[in-house]
Design a protein around this motif. Structure first.
Motif, mmCIF file in Angstrom:
data_model
loop_
_atom_site.group_PDB
_atom_site.id
_atom_site.type_symbol
_atom_site.label_atom_id
_atom_site.label_comp_id
_atom_site.label_asym_id
_atom_site.label_seq_id
_atom_site.Cartn_x
_atom_site.Cartn_y
_atom_site.Cartn_z
ATOM 1 N N GLN A 212 0.829 -1.204 0.000
ATOM 2 C CA GLN A 212 0.000 0.000 0.000
ATOM 3 C C GLN A 212 0.866 1.258 0.000
ATOM 4 N N ARG A 213 1.964 1.220 0.784
ATOM 5 C CA ARG A 213 2.879 2.361 0.829
ATOM 6 C C ARG A 213 3.499 2.615 -0.546
ATOM 7 N N LEU A 214 3.905 1.537 -1.213
ATOM 8 C CA LEU A 214 4.513 1.673 -2.533
ATOM 9 C C LEU A 214 3.512 2.198 -3.554
ATOM 10 N N GLN A 215 2.260 1.765 -3.442
ATOM 11 C CA GLN A 215 1.234 2.231 -4.368
ATOM 12 C C GLN A 215 1.027 3.739 -4.241
ATOM 13 N N VAL A 216 0.966 4.218 -2.993
ATOM 14 C CA VAL A 216 0.805 5.662 -2.764
ATOM 15 C C VAL A 216 2.026 6.417 -3.290
ATOM 16 N N TRP A 217 3.208 5.896 -2.997
ATOM 17 C CA TRP A 217 4.463 6.523 -3.447
ATOM 18 C C TRP A 217 4.522 6.584 -4.967
ATOM 19 N N ASP A 218 4.229 5.458 -5.619
ATOM 20 C CA ASP A 218 4.292 5.398 -7.082
ATOM 21 C C ASP A 218 3.287 6.357 -7.719
ATOM 22 N N LYS A 219 2.106 6.416 -7.155
ATOM 23 C CA LYS A 219 1.079 7.314 -7.696
ATOM 24 C C LYS A 219 1.537 8.760 -7.611
ATOM 25 N N GLU A 220 2.151 9.140 -6.494
ATOM 26 C CA GLU A 220 2.627 10.507 -6.319
ATOM 27 C C GLU A 220 3.772 10.818 -7.281
ATOM 28 N N LEU A 221 4.681 9.876 -7.470
ATOM 29 C CA LEU A 221 5.797 10.099 -8.396
ATOM 30 C C LEU A 221 5.295 10.281 -9.822
ATOM 31 N N ARG A 222 4.351 9.432 -10.233
ATOM 32 C CA ARG A 222 3.812 9.546 -11.595
ATOM 33 C C ARG A 222 3.076 10.866 -11.792
ATOM 34 N N ARG A 223 2.415 11.314 -10.748
ATOM 35 C CA ARG A 223 1.637 12.549 -10.844
ATOM 36 C C ARG A 223 2.548 13.774 -10.966
ATOM 37 N N ARG A 224 3.686 13.753 -10.281
ATOM 38 C CA ARG A 224 4.528 14.948 -10.187
ATOM 39 C C ARG A 224 5.641 15.007 -11.228
ATOM 40 N N TYR A 225 6.105 13.832 -11.695
ATOM 41 C CA TYR A 225 7.290 13.839 -12.556
ATOM 42 C C TYR A 225 7.059 13.021 -13.824
ATOM 43 N N SER A 226 7.836 13.370 -14.850
ATOM 44 C CA SER A 226 7.793 12.594 -16.090
ATOM 45 C C SER A 226 9.140 11.964 -16.407
ATOM 46 N N HIS A 227 10.178 12.362 -15.630
ATOM 47 C CA HIS A 227 11.524 11.836 -15.895
ATOM 48 C C HIS A 227 12.368 11.988 -14.625
#
Length: 207
Positions: free
Chosen positions: A87-102
């Motif tokens: 669950q922690r990784l899912q939240v982290w991954d979602k935030e990274l995808r939302r904020r960054y493209s590279h």
């Protein structure tokens, strides 16, 4: 008439047999291992064997479903920890995808944050310099009083003590900000490595 009656009875008996046989085939049984290590097939399963796991089978032993053993407290704790980590990784991954493209975007964000932190450290250090100047000024006044044989005034002593306390607070703030500097580096570096995992196609530098 007797021949027809006998034939009719035979048909009824046959149908009854087939019906009973069909019902028996639909009946489920439980297969489990008892305390002696023996496989037991029964229409009921004692509650003490349920947590050990069992099979649900047909009358002829065909497996319908396998119920695994109940997890131990240690196994339950491990599974809970794994679920929380997912669950922690899912939240982290979602935030990274939302904020960054590279990953380079994350590096740029890190440098901006470090620059803000350096500015904060610079402000604290300038405050310390001003406080040191004030302390030196009051200490000079105190030294002048002592040279002329006067007691150092309470106002001067109070001011020096107050400035020294302020200086300690500023030093603590500087240490805290320096520690945050390393935390920033560690945090953004972890973000970069994680982003490369979830978006492996971006692992190369931007052209």
């Amino acid at each position: 008439m007797k021949i027809y009656s006998l034939a009719f009875c035979a048909v009824l008996i046959c149908l009854s047999f087939l019906s009973a046989n069909a019902i028996s085939q639909e009946t489920i049984y439980y297969r489990y291992v008892n305390e002696k290590g023996v496989n037991v097939i029964s229409s009921r399963i004692p509650s003490r064997y349920v947590q050990r796991g069992y099979d649900i089978v047909t009358y002829d032993g065909r497996l319908l479903e396998r119920v695994p053993p109940e997890a131990s407290p240690e196994e339950k704790a491990r599974m809970l920890k794994e679920r929380e980590e997912q669950q922690r990784l899912q939240v982290w991954d979602k935030e990274l995808r939302r904020r960054y493209s590279h990953p380079d975007d994350i590096e740029a964000a890190k440098q901006r944050k470090l620059a803000q932190n350096r500015n904060a450290i610079g402000i604290v250090e300038r405050n310390i310099e001003k406080i040191d100047d004030e302390i030196n000024r009051y200490q000079s006044l105190a030294a002048a009083d002592e040279r002329e044989g006067r007691d150092v005034s309470e106002e001067t002593l109070t001011a020096i003590k107050q400035l020294q306390r302020e200086r300690e607070i500023e030093f603590m703030e500087r240490e805290k900000t320096l520690e945050e500097n390393q935390s920033i580096v560690n945090k953004y570096n972890r973000d970069i490595e994680r982003f490369k995992i979830i978006r492996p196609e971006t692992a190369v530098a931007k052209p």
